[in-house]
Design a protein around this motif. Structure first.
Motif: not given
Length: 195
Positions: A93, A136, A172, A174
């Motif tokens: 990420e 994210h 959130d 993504s």
């Protein structure tokens, strides 16, 4: 995994060191950094020291996290941070923040491009050999969405209460970029992610 410096036309990415502590402390107290990231609040100098002296080196040693200070050139002061977290099984990420005086100049876009190039490059060429990079952001973080969209990330949805900021669950966004995806803005980003 050993720390590596990445250089491009617009930015140099290097491991943060103890000389960056004061600026990290100052920048992580910025209301926007506090709002859109998971840094401690209030942010103290001890938080910056722990991050730079403990968290960053441990991430490189274990291979689970790669963190860079964003600079305009090698000797320049810190402008922000970018990193890959949760590196495992061909994925990671991406996360980033930029100091207020450096925003709107294309520095983060250049930094994201460098990190993605390094992440997707084969290990035999000094890269990480990843196949997927996830992004994210808490809903409403339009500047972060603009950077991800411009880098070619494909929107994958809004996760209801999918993120956690200092103990509070928040919605959130993504998105993800695969190794073979074109590095150009992709369709499919909803209107609420645009400024």
């Amino acid at each position: 995994m050993k720390g590596v410096t990445l250089s491009g036309d617009r930015v140099t990415l290097s491991m943060p060191d103890e000389s960056d502590v004061e600026l990290v402390t100052e920048y992580c107290r910025d209301p926007d950094v506090q709002r859109w990231t998971t840094v401690p609040s209030p942010y103290e100098r001890t938080d910056a020291l722990h991050f730079i002296l403990d968290v960053v080196p441990a991430g490189w040693v274990t291979g689970s996290m790669a963190t860079w200070a964003i600079r305009r050139e090698p000797a320049d002061e810190l402008r922000g941070m970018i990193g890959l977290n949760g590196i495992a099984e061909g994925a990671a990420e991406i996360g980033y923040w930029l100091a207020a005086p450096s925003r709107g100049r294309g520095l983060m876009t250049a930094a994201v491009e460098l990190v993605c190039d390094h992440a997707f490059a084969p290990a035999a060429q000094g890269g990480l050999g990843l196949r997927r990079i996830e992004w994210h952001a808490f809903t409403g973080n339009l500047p972060s969405a603009a950077v991800a969209r411009g880098a070619g990330f494909r929107f994958e949805g809004t996760r209801r209460l999918g993120g956690v900021r200092r103990g509070e669950r928040l919605d959130d966004w993504s998105a993800a970029l695969l190794r073979d995806d074109p590095r150009a803005p992709a369709p499919g980003w909803p209107s609420e992610t645009f400024a």
